[in-house]
Design a protein around this motif. Structure first.
Motif, short mmCIF file in Angstrom:
data_model
loop_
_atom_site.label_atom_id
_atom_site.label_comp_id
_atom_site.label_asym_id
_atom_site.label_seq_id
_atom_site.Cartn_x
_atom_site.Cartn_y
_atom_site.Cartn_z
N ILE A 28 43.99 7.65 12.94
CA ILE A 28 43.13 8.63 12.25
C ILE A 28 43.57 10.04 12.58
N THR A 29 43.85 10.33 13.83
CA THR A 29 44.29 11.67 14.23
C THR A 29 45.59 12.05 13.53
N THR A 30 46.55 11.11 13.48
CA THR A 30 47.81 11.37 12.80
C THR A 30 47.59 11.63 11.32
N HIS A 31 46.72 10.85 10.71
CA HIS A 31 46.42 11.03 9.29
C HIS A 31 45.80 12.40 9.03
N ILE A 32 44.85 12.79 9.84
CA ILE A 32 44.19 14.08 9.67
C ILE A 32 45.17 15.23 9.85
N GLN A 33 46.06 15.11 10.82
CA GLN A 33 47.04 16.17 11.07
C GLN A 33 48.06 16.28 9.94
N ASN A 34 48.38 15.17 9.29
CA ASN A 34 49.37 15.18 8.22
C ASN A 34 48.79 15.44 6.84
N THR A 35 47.46 15.46 6.72
CA THR A 35 46.81 15.71 5.44
C THR A 35 46.51 17.19 5.31
N PRO A 36 47.01 17.83 4.25
CA PRO A 36 46.69 19.25 4.08
C PRO A 36 45.20 19.43 3.83
N GLN A 37 44.61 20.35 4.54
CA GLN A 37 43.17 20.59 4.42
C GLN A 37 42.91 21.60 3.30
N GLN A 38 42.11 21.21 2.34
CA GLN A 38 41.69 22.11 1.27
C GLN A 38 40.26 22.54 1.59
N SER A 39 40.13 23.70 2.14
CA SER A 39 38.82 24.21 2.48
C SER A 39 38.04 24.49 1.20
N GLU A 40 36.78 24.10 1.19
CA GLU A 40 35.95 24.33 0.02
C GLU A 40 35.77 25.82 -0.24
N ASP A 41 35.73 26.61 0.81
CA ASP A 41 35.51 28.04 0.64
C ASP A 41 36.77 28.80 1.07
N ARG A 42 37.85 28.58 0.35
CA ARG A 42 39.11 29.22 0.73
C ARG A 42 39.28 30.54 -0.02
N TRP A 43 40.18 31.35 0.48
CA TRP A 43 40.51 32.63 -0.15
C TRP A 43 41.64 32.43 -1.13
N MET A 44 41.58 33.14 -2.26
CA MET A 44 42.62 33.06 -3.27
C MET A 44 43.08 34.46 -3.62
N ASN A 45 44.37 34.59 -3.89
CA ASN A 45 44.86 35.86 -4.41
C ASN A 45 44.78 35.81 -5.94
N THR A 46 45.24 36.85 -6.60
CA THR A 46 45.12 36.92 -8.05
C THR A 46 45.87 35.78 -8.75
N LYS A 47 47.05 35.47 -8.26
CA LYS A 47 47.84 34.39 -8.88
C LYS A 47 47.14 33.05 -8.72
N GLU A 48 46.62 32.76 -7.52
CA GLU A 48 45.92 31.50 -7.28
C GLU A 48 44.64 31.43 -8.12
N LEU A 49 43.96 32.56 -8.27
CA LEU A 49 42.76 32.59 -9.10
C LEU A 49 43.09 32.24 -10.55
N ARG A 50 44.16 32.83 -11.07
CA ARG A 50 44.56 32.57 -12.45
C ARG A 50 44.90 31.10 -12.65
N GLU A 51 45.53 30.48 -11.66
CA GLU A 51 45.86 29.06 -11.75
C GLU A 51 44.61 28.20 -11.63
N TYR A 52 43.63 28.67 -10.86
CA TYR A 52 42.41 27.89 -10.61
C TYR A 52 41.47 27.91 -11.81
N LEU A 53 41.36 29.05 -12.47
CA LEU A 53 40.43 29.16 -13.60
C LEU A 53 40.88 28.26 -14.76
N PRO A 54 39.93 27.63 -15.45
CA PRO A 54 40.27 26.66 -16.49
C PRO A 54 41.13 27.22 -17.62
N ASP A 55 40.90 28.45 -18.04
CA ASP A 55 41.66 28.98 -19.18
C ASP A 55 42.90 29.76 -18.76
N HIS A 56 43.21 29.83 -17.47
CA HIS A 56 44.39 30.52 -16.93
C HIS A 56 44.57 31.90 -17.58
N PRO A 57 43.65 32.82 -17.29
CA PRO A 57 43.72 34.13 -17.94
C PRO A 57 44.95 34.93 -17.52
#
Length: 117
Positions: A28-57
């Motif tokens: 379990i420890t090895t699995h957790i360490q090798n799995t990238p953590q996607q924090s629910e409340d992460r910070w995004m820059n402008t490029k990441e925001l554009r990719e995240y939004l459904p219509d990719h403005p």
């Protein structure tokens, strides 16, 4: 360890179980360490925001939203940052009400006005 556990074999059974639990913990420890953590409340820059939004403005669209203060953002120096949880709430708040919801809201409003008088 397929045999029945008796009082005499209890130490051996416990040792066996402890060994198995330790192996599970390692896996379990090895699995957790090798799995990238996607924090629910992460910070995004402008490029990441554009990719995240459904219509990719377009980038200029995002900057116009920021200038009009209609999108939640944070600014550190010249860098714009967006919090995922705030963006999700912003997207949900822009949902259009159904005709039924608008009618129910109007009835509530009228009833509240009547009770105040």
């Amino acid at each position: 360890m397929d045999k029945a556990i008796t009082f005499e074999t209890l130490p051996e059974a416990m040792s066996y179980l402890i060994g198995r639990v330790e192996k599970l913990e390692d896996v379990i420890t090895t699995h957790i360490q090798n799995t990238p953590q996607q924090s629910e409340d992460r910070w995004m820059n402008t490029k990441e925001l554009r990719e995240y939004l459904p219509d990719h403005p377009a980038e200029c669209t995002v900057y116009s939203w920021v200038a009009a203060r209609c999108i939640p953002y944070h600014k550190t120096g010249k860098k714009l940052q967006f919090r995922k949880s705030e963006i999700d709430a912003w997207i949900m708040s822009s949902r259009r009400k159904t005709e039924q919801e608008m009618q129910e809201e109007a009835v509530r409003f009228v009833n509240e006005r009547r009770t105040r008088k």
